[in-house]
Design a protein around this motif. Structure first.
Motif, PDB file in Angstrom:
ATOM      1  N   GLN A 150     -36.191 -13.473  14.970  1.00 58.82           N
ATOM      2  CA  GLN A 150     -36.793 -13.322  16.265  1.00 58.82           C
ATOM      3  C   GLN A 150     -35.817 -12.686  17.290  1.00 58.82           C
ATOM      4  O   GLN A 150     -36.499 -12.087  18.197  1.00 58.82           O
ATOM      5  CB  GLN A 150     -37.106 -14.762  16.841  1.00 58.82           C
ATOM      6  N   GLN A 151     -34.578 -12.932  17.525  1.00 62.33           N
ATOM      7  CA  GLN A 151     -33.805 -12.402  18.128  1.00 62.33           C
ATOM      8  C   GLN A 151     -33.187 -10.982  18.064  1.00 62.33           C
ATOM      9  O   GLN A 151     -32.741 -10.319  19.219  1.00 62.33           O
ATOM     10  CB  GLN A 151     -32.494 -13.326  18.646  1.00 62.33           C
ATOM     11  N   ARG A 152     -33.501 -10.380  16.948  1.00 64.24           N
ATOM     12  CA  ARG A 152     -33.011  -9.238  16.644  1.00 64.24           C
ATOM     13  C   ARG A 152     -33.189  -7.909  17.695  1.00 64.24           C
ATOM     14  O   ARG A 152     -32.597  -7.044  17.910  1.00 64.24           O
ATOM     15  CB  ARG A 152     -33.166  -8.762  15.063  1.00 64.24           C
ATOM     16  N   PHE A 153     -34.703  -7.835  17.983  1.00 69.47           N
ATOM     17  CA  PHE A 153     -34.796  -6.876  18.964  1.00 69.47           C
ATOM     18  C   PHE A 153     -34.508  -7.100  20.180  1.00 69.47           C
ATOM     19  O   PHE A 153     -34.142  -6.080  21.063  1.00 69.47           O
ATOM     20  CB  PHE A 153     -36.448  -6.705  18.642  1.00 69.47           C
ATOM     21  N   CYS A 194     -43.880 -21.888   2.579  1.00 70.75           N
ATOM     22  CA  CYS A 194     -42.849 -21.696   3.499  1.00 70.75           C
ATOM     23  C   CYS A 194     -42.404 -20.251   4.309  1.00 70.75           C
ATOM     24  O   CYS A 194     -42.162 -19.091   3.157  1.00 70.75           O
ATOM     25  CB  CYS A 194     -41.516 -22.207   3.216  1.00 70.75           C
ATOM     26  N   VAL A 195     -42.457 -19.824   5.293  1.00 64.88           N
ATOM     27  CA  VAL A 195     -42.282 -18.671   5.806  1.00 64.88           C
ATOM     28  C   VAL A 195     -41.180 -18.590   6.938  1.00 64.88           C
ATOM     29  O   VAL A 195     -41.126 -19.622   7.667  1.00 64.88           O
ATOM     30  CB  VAL A 195     -43.353 -17.803   6.234  1.00 64.88           C
ATOM     31  N   GLN A 196     -40.624 -17.538   7.231  1.00 65.66           N
ATOM     32  CA  GLN A 196     -39.723 -17.448   8.331  1.00 65.66           C
ATOM     33  C   GLN A 196     -40.436 -16.601   9.666  1.00 65.66           C
ATOM     34  O   GLN A 196     -41.019 -15.622   9.499  1.00 65.66           O
ATOM     35  CB  GLN A 196     -38.379 -16.816   8.182  1.00 65.66           C
ATOM     36  N   SER A 197     -40.317 -17.382  10.957  1.00 65.22           N
ATOM     37  CA  SER A 197     -40.935 -16.615  11.987  1.00 65.22           C
ATOM     38  C   SER A 197     -40.270 -15.510  12.409  1.00 65.22           C
ATOM     39  O   SER A 197     -38.996 -15.368  11.951  1.00 65.22           O
ATOM     40  CB  SER A 197     -40.927 -17.790  13.202  1.00 65.22           C
ATOM     41  N   GLY A 198     -41.080 -14.570  13.159  1.00 64.11           N
ATOM     42  CA  GLY A 198     -40.424 -13.431  13.556  1.00 64.11           C
ATOM     43  C   GLY A 198     -40.191 -12.118  12.377  1.00 64.11           C
ATOM     44  O   GLY A 198     -39.764 -11.096  12.752  1.00 64.11           O
ATOM     45  N   THR A 199     -41.058 -12.410  11.286  1.00 63.88           N
ATOM     46  CA  THR A 199     -40.870 -11.437  10.213  1.00 63.88           C
ATOM     47  C   THR A 199     -42.345 -10.690  10.320  1.00 63.88           C
ATOM     48  O   THR A 199     -43.366 -11.236  10.444  1.00 63.88           O
ATOM     49  CB  THR A 199     -40.479 -11.944   9.167  1.00 63.88           C
ATOM     50  N   THR A 200     -42.363  -9.712   9.316  1.00 67.81           N
ATOM     51  CA  THR A 200     -43.694  -9.149   8.796  1.00 67.81           C
ATOM     52  C   THR A 200     -44.431 -10.136   8.118  1.00 67.81           C
ATOM     53  O   THR A 200     -45.421  -9.955   7.512  1.00 67.81           O
ATOM     54  CB  THR A 200     -43.363  -7.777   8.266  1.00 67.81           C
ATOM     55  N   THR A 201     -43.582 -11.024   7.204  1.00 67.61           N
ATOM     56  CA  THR A 201     -44.281 -11.649   5.994  1.00 67.61           C
ATOM     57  C   THR A 201     -45.180 -12.591   6.486  1.00 67.61           C
ATOM     58  O   THR A 201     -46.397 -12.767   5.849  1.00 67.61           O
ATOM     59  CB  THR A 201     -42.925 -12.538   5.401  1.00 67.61           C
ATOM     60  N   GLU A 202     -45.381 -13.118   7.608  1.00 71.75           N
ATOM     61  CA  GLU A 202     -46.237 -14.106   8.100  1.00 71.75           C
ATOM     62  C   GLU A 202     -47.751 -13.270   8.176  1.00 71.75           C
ATOM     63  O   GLU A 202     -48.642 -13.853   7.562  1.00 71.75           O
ATOM     64  CB  GLU A 202     -45.945 -14.302   9.615  1.00 71.75           C
ATOM     65  N   LYS A 203     -47.661 -11.994   8.647  1.00 73.26           N
ATOM     66  CA  LYS A 203     -48.934 -11.297   8.599  1.00 73.26           C
ATOM     67  C   LYS A 203     -49.323 -10.950   7.346  1.00 73.26           C
ATOM     68  O   LYS A 203     -50.686 -11.017   6.903  1.00 73.26           O
ATOM     69  CB  LYS A 203     -48.789 -10.335   9.530  1.00 73.26           C
ATOM     70  N   VAL A 237     -37.219 -24.586  26.331  1.00 70.78           N
ATOM     71  CA  VAL A 237     -37.215 -23.629  25.475  1.00 70.78           C
ATOM     72  C   VAL A 237     -37.790 -22.412  26.113  1.00 70.78           C
ATOM     73  O   VAL A 237     -37.387 -21.519  25.725  1.00 70.78           O
ATOM     74  CB  VAL A 237     -38.230 -24.131  24.159  1.00 70.78           C
ATOM     75  N   SER A 238     -38.534 -22.816  26.902  1.00 72.09           N
ATOM     76  CA  SER A 238     -39.304 -21.559  27.801  1.00 72.09           C
ATOM     77  C   SER A 238     -38.428 -20.801  28.345  1.00 72.09           C
ATOM     78  O   SER A 238     -38.527 -19.605  28.672  1.00 72.09           O
ATOM     79  CB  SER A 238     -40.600 -21.969  28.497  1.00 72.09           C
ATOM     80  N   LEU A 239     -37.476 -21.422  29.068  1.00 64.42           N
ATOM     81  CA  LEU A 239     -36.314 -20.877  29.932  1.00 64.42           C
ATOM     82  C   LEU A 239     -35.588 -19.927  28.806  1.00 64.42           C
ATOM     83  O   LEU A 239     -34.858 -18.985  29.425  1.00 64.42           O
ATOM     84  CB  LEU A 239     -35.849 -21.664  30.604  1.00 64.42           C
ATOM     85  N   LEU A 240     -35.188 -20.538  27.736  1.00 64.42           N
ATOM     86  CA  LEU A 240     -34.229 -19.870  26.762  1.00 64.42           C
ATOM     87  C   LEU A 240     -35.072 -18.739  26.442  1.00 64.42           C
ATOM     88  O   LEU A 240     -34.168 -17.681  26.294  1.00 64.42           O
ATOM     89  CB  LEU A 240     -33.909 -20.912  25.953  1.00 64.42           C
ATOM     90  N   PHE A 241     -36.314 -18.646  26.035  1.00 64.74           N
ATOM     91  CA  PHE A 241     -36.912 -17.595  25.820  1.00 64.74           C
ATOM     92  C   PHE A 241     -36.781 -16.587  26.803  1.00 64.74           C
ATOM     93  O   PHE A 241     -36.706 -15.371  26.614  1.00 64.74           O
ATOM     94  CB  PHE A 241     -38.610 -17.972  25.526  1.00 64.74           C
ATOM     95  N   LEU A 242     -37.170 -17.096  28.073  1.00 68.12           N
ATOM     96  CA  LEU A 242     -37.107 -16.094  29.104  1.00 68.12           C
ATOM     97  C   LEU A 242     -35.506 -15.404  29.009  1.00 68.12           C
ATOM     98  O   LEU A 242     -35.707 -14.281  29.413  1.00 68.12           O
ATOM     99  CB  LEU A 242     -37.251 -16.979  30.502  1.00 68.12           C
ATOM    100  N   ALA A 243     -34.815 -16.294  29.186  1.00 70.97           N
ATOM    101  CA  ALA A 243     -33.317 -15.652  29.081  1.00 70.97           C
ATOM    102  C   ALA A 243     -32.998 -14.885  27.870  1.00 70.97           C
ATOM    103  O   ALA A 243     -32.472 -13.786  28.150  1.00 70.97           O
ATOM    104  CB  ALA A 243     -32.273 -16.771  29.054  1.00 70.97           C
ATOM    105  N   SER A 244     -33.535 -15.053  26.737  1.00 70.65           N
ATOM    106  CA  SER A 244     -33.276 -14.319  25.490  1.00 70.65           C
ATOM    107  C   SER A 244     -34.142 -13.045  25.550  1.00 70.65           C
ATOM    108  O   SER A 244     -33.549 -12.089  25.200  1.00 70.65           O
ATOM    109  CB  SER A 244     -33.536 -15.238  24.368  1.00 70.65           C
ATOM    110  N   PHE A 245     -35.393 -12.970  25.913  1.00 69.93           N
ATOM    111  CA  PHE A 245     -36.392 -11.870  25.604  1.00 69.93           C
ATOM    112  C   PHE A 245     -36.323 -11.121  26.872  1.00 69.93           C
ATOM    113  O   PHE A 245     -36.750 -10.050  26.893  1.00 69.93           O
ATOM    114  CB  PHE A 245     -37.865 -12.570  25.180  1.00 69.93           C
ATOM    115  N   LEU A 246     -36.441 -12.017  28.189  1.00 67.51           N
ATOM    116  CA  LEU A 246     -36.845 -11.189  29.320  1.00 67.51           C
ATOM    117  C   LEU A 246     -35.740 -10.617  30.113  1.00 67.51           C
ATOM    118  O   LEU A 246     -35.886  -9.733  30.956  1.00 67.51           O
ATOM    119  CB  LEU A 246     -38.038 -12.200  30.068  1.00 67.51           C
TER     120      LEU A 246
END
Lengths: 339, 300, 347
Positions: free
Chosen positions: A85-88, A148-157, C191-200
């Motif tokens: 999820q964090q990669r991009f 079981c799948v990992q979020s943030g990947t194309t595999t979900e879709k 978690v929503s603030l961490l998302f904010l920090a991480s993504f936004l």
């Protein structure tokens, strides 16, 4: 004022600690003499670190090749493990210069995430892994199964697409990290685990006590072209990453290896001399010096060597090259002409 | 003269404050717009109408991949409420029992309840959720060898099934984790509430000839409740917010679904503000509901 | 006195038939629980790092061997193995000073913290005095947990004080935005603030300025904690008698002088126990940052065990191990703050 704002200096130091630069990536990399490379949190064959912090894998070698070409030293890489999820976000934030992390090239990602895929370094497809004792041998037997799948990947879709197309009513159990999804599958929570087939093979090799207890189903349910990713809006850097990878492929076509690259400088083949910077200076148009490709090959070998070392016969996984053979040998790996 | 100077100073400060806030927001908005544009990232909430393309494994409302994103998020919200609701009820029960137990005249019971509180509130909730999930998936038998309780209930790695209704281990882990953690706080709230009713009240009621049970029900309880209610409402709110940690154990709550949507569409700004907006609305609704209840309970 | 205590205790355990039977029931339950617990955790347990022996136990006894084998990765994450003494020393320093600060909070500790913070960052980061440089992306485990909590609180306190002062301001243009911020942040999950920090945050920053994930997550934690600290500080401010402000005004002190030298020192002192509680909460909350891929104590455990088929079945022991660490730190700090409160309550 007992608790004065005591840790402020420490805080500032922390915030400012990783200085990176968006925009002119090439200048920044050259200035700091180090490439910031985003890799997986640990997927054998692609990018995994041993206990001493040495990173190995196909994606890792791509980073090393680029570091060798740009900075002149394949060891000048700072490895940043990022989850799916964090990669991009890591790339967008400038924390890394290059994302080399078994990432699938799709239209949505290419067009709407503010980044560019530079090409394909590995052709994969999504598959399923099951426990042998479940007696499942084909994906169509998975009806109503939890997967079981990992979020943030194309595999979900892909999983949903396949489930709908085959009317299987698969139930995804989605985890935020690779580690958590793997742990849940091995605890027996799901009937099947799904991700790219090659990843399944390396997982079976490295992460399972008795590989004989699990099986990878024969079906591949998607196309997963994996490749390096860079930020949008930096054409120079985009070109460098793209052409270093192409140079590694071209080297395999021309028979230049890590071992013979020095000898090949005296080759009679003009294409070899051009690639190695003896006859022509291709580096100039990439804003690199003329030895860029020579250094990349010297550092990690040609594409075929990288493959064999990490996934092929010289690795524990021993995967056949399949679609990842050169185009001239019936595969899909092809480099546009380097001239 | 002094008055007027003070008036102008107040005016200047406020103008300055508003200007600073507007400038800061404008700066952020400008950066964001520029970043989005230069990197070619589309924005807007139009994606909510597109087909989601992913399934939700465990959902209260029926949802399939062909339906749009807004319905996926709605299913996520329903899942959040589905786990928060029972968790609030169970937390109230367990917390009240523990709180009263701490006030018990039996030293052993009081000590045991005190130990529970000290153990569970000093361990991070996330860790408790993960541990519950591990116990429910790793240590329970597989589906084929499920533990059976008569014909009515089975318990296995696939979860608990009660009279045909089935609960996934993800749901159970979130529920147990939230209840065990929040009950420790609830116990303290209950203890403080009952502890704050002066002993003289009980004595006075007894002097009036009221029976023990009547004293508790009609004198102590209403006074304690007035202290407990606002604190308990806060606790329920924080429980609902804490249910967002479900993402760590694979329960598809609102945050988990929004996170998937974010990853599929890249609309980070939109998805994060949706999460925040929904939780704010929940907070607001709870605050209003509590005010109404408090008014009903108001002591004459 | 001793006899008195015993008789009271006896009355509290066996005062009435109902009480007595309850006591007996609890004793029986405790005995049953303790014997089984003891058997699992000690008598049948495997303490050596022997995966085969652990597997043979089949969870009938604890496998503490997993801690023996993996403790350095659990405690310090991906930090280079041969340099483990550095995060260990850093952790010890932080814990020692933390204990001291909760036991006897006083102004002089500010300098101690400044020195320790510098030493800890130097120890972890290296790059000077012959210490090999270790990038922030390899920090993890317990020192990261402590660092995040401490830096989070240190950054949130000034912001929280300003927000609290702002919320109490008589000027609506200041009090309304401050109040709105506080309520907004307190209404949403961390978690929503961490998302904010991480993504936004990468989108909010001007082009060319970038920040690592550690910095971004820290900003998220600070934004979150500041709203809660603001309410704590406001509680302290409200407890300072109005007369103090009037007297300060009579002395001719301006607003900021009054706050700085008269009101805030008292308010913060009054709010100190609540501030300490907030800090304990922050320690627990840092476990959530594992969701945005920072490997503090909870994340480091997952990283250490999930990828190792030999030890993956023994997560429960790992969870218990780090739960014990969190518990010891949080419980000890809460006890120390209670002692401080009691000591102060005495005139």
């Amino acid at each position: 004022m007992d608790l004065r704002f005591c840790l402020l200096p420490a805080l500032l130091a922390l915030l400012l600690s990783p200085p990176a630069e968006a925009g002119k990536t090439l200048d920044a990399v050259k200035a700091r003499k180090e490439l910031f490379c985003g890799v997986s949190t640990g997927l054998a064959g692609f990018s995994a670190s041993d206990s001493r912090g040495n990173w190995q894998g196909l994606d890792v070698d791509i980073c090393k090749a680029i570091a060798a070409a740009v900075v002149g030293d394949p060891s000048r890489v700072r490895w940043t493990p990022v989850n799916a999820q964090q990669r991009f976000a890591s790339l967008q934030s400038g924390e890394i210069d290059l994302l080399s992390r078994n990432t699938t090239w799709t239209l949505t990602r290419d067009a709407s995430l503010g980044l560019h895929f530079t090409g394909v370094v590995f052709y994969d497809g999504q598959g399923f892994m099951v426990a042998k004792k479940s007696k499942i041998t084909a994906a169509r037997q998975l009806a109503n199964a939890e997967v079981c799948v990992q979020s943030g990947t194309t595999t979900e879709k892909n999983l949903s697409d396949y489930s709908r197309a085959q009317n299987l009513k698969l139930k995804p159990v989605v985890f935020e990290s690779f580690e958590a999804s793997l742990k849940a599958f091995f605890s027996g929570r799901c009937r099947a685990y799904t991700t790219d087939a090659t990843s399944l093979a390396t997982i079976l090799q490295r992460e399972v006590k008795n590989p004989g207890d699990y099986a990878i189903l024969p079906e591949l349910i998607s196309k997963e072209p994996l490749g390096p990713v860079v930020r949008r809006g930096d054409d120079e850097w985009f070109a460098i990453v793209k052409w270093v990878v192409n140079a590694l492929i071209e080297a395999e076509e021309l028979g230049i290896t890590q071992a013979n690259v020095d000898a090949q400088k005296a080759s009679g083949d003009p294409a070899v001399l051009r690639l190695l910077g003896v006859a022509e200076d291709l580096g100039k148009s990439l804003q690199l010096d003329r030895d860029w490709a020579y250094r990349a090959i010297k550092a990690v070998g040609n594409y075929g060597e990288i493959y064999e070392r990490n996934l092929g016969s010289a690795s524990p996984v021993k995967l056949a090259r399949g679609a990842n053979r050169l185009w001239s040998k019936g595969g899909l790996i092809y480099a546009p002409p380097l001239r | 003269m002094v008055e007027r100077r003070r008036y102008w100073r107040a005016f200047a400060y406020q103008a300055l404050a508003i200007a600073a806030i507007v400038a800061a927001l404008a700066y952020l908005a400008h950066n964001t717009a520029q970043n989005l544009q230069s990197r070619g990232i589309p924005s807007g909430f139009d994606f909510l109408l597109q087909a989601a393309g992913f399934d939700i494994g465990d959902s209260l409302v029926s949802f399939s991949a062909g339906e749009p994103y807004w319905q996926a998020l709605l299913a996520g919200l329903a899942n959040t409420l589905r786990v928060a609701g029972p968790a609030i009820v169970l937390t109230t029960l367990l917390g009240t029992a523990l709180g009263l137990g701490r006030l018990s005249s039996n030293a052993l019971l009081a000590g045991l309840c005190g130990a529970y509180v000290e153990v569970f509130r000093n361990i991070p909730l996330l860790l408790q959720l993960l541990a519950w999930y591990f116990v429910l998936t790793d240590l329970l038998p597989p589906f084929d060898e499920a533990w059976r309780l008569g014909g009515a209930a089975t318990l296995s790695k696939s979860g608990l099934s009660l009279f045909g209704a089935s609960l996934t281990p993800e749901f159970l882990a979130v529920l147990f984790g939230l209840v065990c953690y929040s009950a420790a706080y609830m116990a303290e709230i209950v203890r403080a509430g009952f502890g704050a009713v002066p002993r003289s009240q009980t004595e006075a009621a007894a002097a009036l000839g009221m029976a023990g049970r009547d004293i508790q029900l009609q004198v102590v309880l209403p006074q304690a409740l007035r202290l407990i209610m606002p604190a308990a409402a806060n606790q329920f709110l924080s429980l609902t917010k804490n249910s967002s940690l479900a993402i760590a154990v694979g329960y598809p709550d609102l945050v988990s679904v929004a996170n998937t949507a974010l990853n599929q569409t890249g609309r980070a700004l939109e998805c994060v503000s949706l999460i925040m907006g929904v939780y704010l609305a929940l907070s607001l609704a709870t605050a209003i509901a509590m005010r109404v209840i408090e008014r009903r309970l108001a002591w004459p | 006195m001793a006899i008195g205590a015993t008789t009271t205790l006896r009355a509290r355990l066996f005062g009435s038939p109902g009480n007595a039977s309850l006591s007996l029931l609890i004793v029986a339950l405790l005995l049953w629980g303790l014997t089984h617990g003891l058997d699992w955790a000690v008598l049948s347990a495997q303490f050596r790092p022997d995966a085969e022996a652990c597997r043979a136990l089949d969870h009938a006894g604890a496998c503490w061997g997993v801690i023996a084998e993996k403790h350095s990765q659990i405690l310090f994450g991906r930090y280079p193995q041969q340099e483990m003494w550095r995060p260990a020393l850093a952790t010890a320093l932080l814990l020692a000073l933390l204990g001291q600060s909760f036991l006897r909070p006083r102004a002089g500790l500010v300098w101690a913290w400044a020195v320790v913070a510098a030493v800890v960052l130097l120890l972890l980061g290296g790059g000077a005095f012959g210490l090999a440089a270790v990038g922030a992306e390899r920090w993890g485990g317990l020192p990261l947990t402590l660092l995040l909590s401490l830096a989070g609180i240190a950054g949130a306190l000034p912001l929280g004080v300003l927000l609290a002062l702002g919320r109490r301001s008589a000027l609506p243009a200041i009090s309304v935005p401050c109040g709105a911020y506080i309520e907004l942040v307190r209404g949403v999950p961390l978690v929503s603030l961490l998302f904010l920090a991480s993504f936004l945050l990468p989108l909010f920053l001007p082009q060319g300025l970038t920040m690592g994930v550690l910095g971004r997550v820290l900003i998220g934690l600070i934004l979150f904690a500041a709203a809660y600290l603001a309410e704590v500080v406001r509680g302290g401010l409200q407890a300072v008698p109005e007369a103090q402000r009037l007297q300060a005004a009579a002395l001719g002190l301006g607003y900021w002088q009054t706050q700085r030298w008269v009101i805030l020192p008292q308010a913060l002192r009054l709010a100190l126990p609540a501030l300490m509680n907030s800090f304990i909460s922050t320690i627990k909350e840092t476990s959530v940052v594992t969701v945005v891929s920072l490997y503090e104590l909870t994340g480091a455990l997952t990283l250490a065990l999930a990828g190792d088929p030999d030890w993956r079945p023994f997560f429960l022991e790992g969870y218990l191990f780090i739960a014990a660490i969190y518990w010891l730190i949080c419980f000890a700090l809460s006890r120390l703050s209670l002692r401080f409160e009691h000591r102060r309550a005495r005139p």
